[in-house]
Design a protein around this motif. Structure first.
Motif, PDB file in Angstrom:
ATOM      1  N   ARG A 116     117.651  98.449 -29.135  1.00  0.00           N
ATOM      2  CA  ARG A 116     117.242  99.127 -27.900  1.00  0.00           C
ATOM      3  C   ARG A 116     118.015  98.576 -26.704  1.00  0.00           C
ATOM      4  NH1 ARG A 116     115.488 103.513 -29.664  1.00  0.00           N
ATOM      5  NH2 ARG A 116     113.804 103.356 -31.127  1.00  0.00           N
ATOM      6  N   VAL A 117     118.221  99.413 -25.704  1.00  0.00           N
ATOM      7  CA  VAL A 117     118.869  98.992 -24.469  1.00  0.00           C
ATOM      8  C   VAL A 117     117.904  98.088 -23.715  1.00  0.00           C
ATOM      9  CG1 VAL A 117     119.863  99.816 -22.301  1.00  0.00           C
ATOM     10  CG2 VAL A 117     120.195 101.112 -24.397  1.00  0.00           C
ATOM     11  N   THR A 118     118.423  96.992 -23.150  1.00  0.00           N
ATOM     12  CA  THR A 118     117.551  95.992 -22.539  1.00  0.00           C
ATOM     13  C   THR A 118     117.414  96.147 -21.035  1.00  0.00           C
ATOM     14  OG1 THR A 118     119.413  94.490 -22.295  1.00  0.00           O
ATOM     15  CG2 THR A 118     118.109  94.319 -24.330  1.00  0.00           C
ATOM     16  N   GLY A 119     118.090  97.075 -20.429  1.00  0.00           N
ATOM     17  CA  GLY A 119     117.970  97.247 -18.985  1.00  0.00           C
ATOM     18  C   GLY A 119     119.132  96.654 -18.218  1.00  0.00           C
ATOM     19  N   ASP A 120     120.036  95.992 -18.869  1.00  0.00           N
ATOM     20  CA  ASP A 120     121.187  95.419 -18.182  1.00  0.00           C
ATOM     21  C   ASP A 120     122.354  96.410 -18.137  1.00  0.00           C
ATOM     22  OD1 ASP A 120     121.804  95.417 -20.835  1.00  0.00           O
ATOM     23  OD2 ASP A 120     122.573  93.365 -20.897  1.00  0.00           O
TER      24      ASP A 120
END
Length: 132
Positions: free
Chosen positions: A120-124
């Motif tokens: 999943r994409v972590t927000g960075d």
């Protein structure tokens, strides 16, 4: 034995007619590996080094050359693996064929062909939007 047409028109299926003739005229057999590839030496290249080549058993696949023979072909060593003096380096791994296009091929997480779920994409990460 391949047909004469296969030897004239294909290069990926063992040796072609020209390679067979050149090997017959100039090649000295040095050895055979466990796969069945045959290695030759004869003549000189443009730098004066002995010319070395392999006749593959089956299709011409460079990844089918074991590490010891690869070193000999590329003049990293003058001792072929069939020689009594040959000692493999401790870091040499045993031969693994190229598995691309087979069920054993490497498929990282997220690959369309992988059964593993993509991380999943972590927000960075900021997605690009047109005009920004």
């Amino acid at each position: 034995m391949k047909t004469i047409l296969a030897q004239i028109f294909t290069w990926w299926n063992g040796q072609n007619l020209n390679t067979r003739f050149d090997t017959w005229r100039h090649g000295n057999k040095v050895g055979t590996d466990e796969i069945g590839n045959v290695y030759y030496e004869g003549g000189k290249d443009y730098e004066g080094n002995p010319r070395r080549w392999v006749i593959y058993k089956g299709y011409s696949e460079a990844s089918a050359v074991p590490p010891g023979w690869h070193g000999w072909l590329h003049h990293r060593t003058d001792t072929p693996p069939t020689s009594d003096d040959y000692k493999p380096r401790e870091w040499e791994k045993s031969h693994i064929p190229n598995l691309t296009g087979t069920p054993g091929a490497y498929r990282p997480k997220g690959s369309v062909l992988s059964t593993q779920e993509r991380p999943r994409v972590t927000g960075d990460y900021d997605a690009w939007t047109p005009g920004s």
